[in-house]
Design a protein around this motif. Structure first.
Motif, PDB file in Angstrom:
ATOM      1  N   LEU A  62      -2.123 -15.423   2.697  1.00 54.81           N
ATOM      2  CA  LEU A  62      -1.497 -14.187   3.162  1.00 54.81           C
ATOM      3  C   LEU A  62      -2.570 -13.225   3.628  1.00 54.81           C
ATOM      4  O   LEU A  62      -3.692 -13.227   3.117  1.00 54.81           O
ATOM      5  CB  LEU A  62      -0.702 -13.528   2.037  1.00 54.81           C
ATOM      6  N   SER A  63      -2.219 -12.375   4.568  1.00 52.90           N
ATOM      7  CA  SER A  63      -3.150 -11.376   5.056  1.00 52.90           C
ATOM      8  C   SER A  63      -2.381 -10.077   5.281  1.00 52.90           C
ATOM      9  O   SER A  63      -1.201 -10.106   5.633  1.00 52.90           O
ATOM     10  CB  SER A  63      -3.771 -11.841   6.374  1.00 52.90           C
ATOM     11  N   GLY A  64      -3.031  -8.954   5.084  1.00 51.46           N
ATOM     12  CA  GLY A  64      -2.382  -7.682   5.322  1.00 51.46           C
ATOM     13  C   GLY A  64      -3.177  -6.549   4.724  1.00 51.46           C
ATOM     14  O   GLY A  64      -4.309  -6.719   4.301  1.00 51.46           O
ATOM     15  N   THR A  65      -2.556  -5.389   4.688  1.00 48.63           N
ATOM     16  CA  THR A  65      -3.193  -4.192   4.145  1.00 48.63           C
ATOM     17  C   THR A  65      -2.493  -3.787   2.866  1.00 48.63           C
ATOM     18  O   THR A  65      -1.268  -3.791   2.801  1.00 48.63           O
ATOM     19  CB  THR A  65      -3.105  -3.034   5.162  1.00 48.63           C
ATOM     20  N   VAL A  66      -3.282  -3.459   1.858  1.00 51.00           N
ATOM     21  CA  VAL A  66      -2.745  -2.929   0.611  1.00 51.00           C
ATOM     22  C   VAL A  66      -3.427  -1.598   0.335  1.00 51.00           C
ATOM     23  O   VAL A  66      -4.488  -1.311   0.877  1.00 51.00           O
ATOM     24  CB  VAL A  66      -2.960  -3.889  -0.594  1.00 51.00           C
ATOM     25  N   VAL A  67      -2.818  -0.785  -0.480  1.00 51.40           N
ATOM     26  CA  VAL A  67      -3.410   0.493  -0.862  1.00 51.40           C
ATOM     27  C   VAL A  67      -3.967   0.335  -2.264  1.00 51.40           C
ATOM     28  O   VAL A  67      -3.248  -0.020  -3.199  1.00 51.40           O
ATOM     29  CB  VAL A  67      -2.376   1.637  -0.796  1.00 51.40           C
ATOM     30  N   VAL A  68      -5.283   0.561  -2.384  1.00 52.95           N
ATOM     31  CA  VAL A  68      -5.967   0.441  -3.670  1.00 52.95           C
ATOM     32  C   VAL A  68      -6.489   1.814  -4.074  1.00 52.95           C
ATOM     33  O   VAL A  68      -6.525   2.740  -3.272  1.00 52.95           O
ATOM     34  CB  VAL A  68      -7.125  -0.584  -3.603  1.00 52.95           C
ATOM     35  N   ARG A  69      -6.886   1.908  -5.317  1.00 48.91           N
ATOM     36  CA  ARG A  69      -7.462   3.152  -5.819  1.00 48.91           C
ATOM     37  C   ARG A  69      -8.964   3.162  -5.588  1.00 48.91           C
ATOM     38  O   ARG A  69      -9.662   2.216  -5.950  1.00 48.91           O
ATOM     39  CB  ARG A  69      -7.190   3.314  -7.316  1.00 48.91           C
ATOM     40  N   HIS A  70      -9.443   4.236  -4.989  1.00 53.51           N
ATOM     41  CA  HIS A  70     -10.886   4.459  -4.873  1.00 53.51           C
ATOM     42  C   HIS A  70     -11.419   4.693  -6.280  1.00 53.51           C
ATOM     43  O   HIS A  70     -10.653   5.042  -7.194  1.00 53.51           O
ATOM     44  CB  HIS A  70     -11.141   5.684  -3.990  1.00 53.51           C
ATOM     45  N   ARG A  71     -12.662   4.538  -6.454  1.00 48.48           N
ATOM     46  CA  ARG A  71     -13.287   4.793  -7.764  1.00 48.48           C
ATOM     47  C   ARG A  71     -12.962   6.197  -8.278  1.00 48.48           C
ATOM     48  O   ARG A  71     -12.830   6.416  -9.480  1.00 48.48           O
ATOM     49  CB  ARG A  71     -14.796   4.595  -7.639  1.00 48.48           C
ATOM     50  N   ASP A  72     -12.795   7.167  -7.354  1.00 42.92           N
ATOM     51  CA  ASP A  72     -12.480   8.541  -7.765  1.00 42.92           C
ATOM     52  C   ASP A  72     -10.981   8.786  -7.939  1.00 42.92           C
ATOM     53  O   ASP A  72     -10.561   9.900  -8.235  1.00 42.92           O
ATOM     54  CB  ASP A  72     -13.089   9.560  -6.796  1.00 42.92           C
ATOM     55  N   GLY A  73     -10.154   7.743  -7.738  1.00 43.97           N
ATOM     56  CA  GLY A  73      -8.733   7.851  -7.983  1.00 43.97           C
ATOM     57  C   GLY A  73      -7.848   8.023  -6.752  1.00 43.97           C
ATOM     58  O   GLY A  73      -6.646   7.819  -6.827  1.00 43.97           O
ATOM     59  N   ARG A  74      -8.420   8.374  -5.618  1.00 39.97           N
ATOM     60  CA  ARG A  74      -7.579   8.568  -4.435  1.00 39.97           C
ATOM     61  C   ARG A  74      -7.204   7.227  -3.824  1.00 39.97           C
ATOM     62  O   ARG A  74      -7.932   6.247  -3.953  1.00 39.97           O
ATOM     63  CB  ARG A  74      -8.281   9.466  -3.418  1.00 39.97           C
ATOM     64  N   PRO A  75      -6.053   7.154  -3.139  1.00 40.79           N
ATOM     65  CA  PRO A  75      -5.639   5.910  -2.513  1.00 40.79           C
ATOM     66  C   PRO A  75      -6.352   5.661  -1.191  1.00 40.79           C
ATOM     67  O   PRO A  75      -6.596   6.593  -0.432  1.00 40.79           O
ATOM     68  CB  PRO A  75      -4.140   6.112  -2.283  1.00 40.79           C
TER      69      PRO A  75
END
Length: 78
Positions: A62-75
């Motif tokens: 599978l391929s695509g875009t996901v939203v992850v948390r930056h180390r500082d907490g922002r998406p």
């Protein structure tokens, strides 16, 4: 020009198996911090998701875009 690609690979068990230098620059997480951990631990809660697409004839990748948390907490999108 600096390469700005960011990629995370995840195995069938949902564990992060690869983390690019671009992913480190984008998220602030070093590969040593995320490889081997469940990918769901990095996902931003409540962030919009996009459908992933099949990338191989067997339908296993599978391929695509996901939203992850930056180390500082922002998406951030990855």
């Amino acid at each position: 020009m600096e390469d700005s690609s960011a990629a995370m690979t995840v195995d069938a068990r949902g564990l992060v198996t690869g983390w690019s230098d671009g992913a480190r620059r984008l998220t602030g997480h070093a590969a040593e911090e995320v490889v081997g951990r469940p990918a769901r631990d990095l996902l931003a809660r409540g962030a919009p998701t996009r459908p992933l697409t099949r990338t191989d004839p067997a339908g296993t990748a599978l391929s695509g875009t996901v939203v992850v948390r930056h180390r500082d907490g922002r998406p951030v999108g990855l």
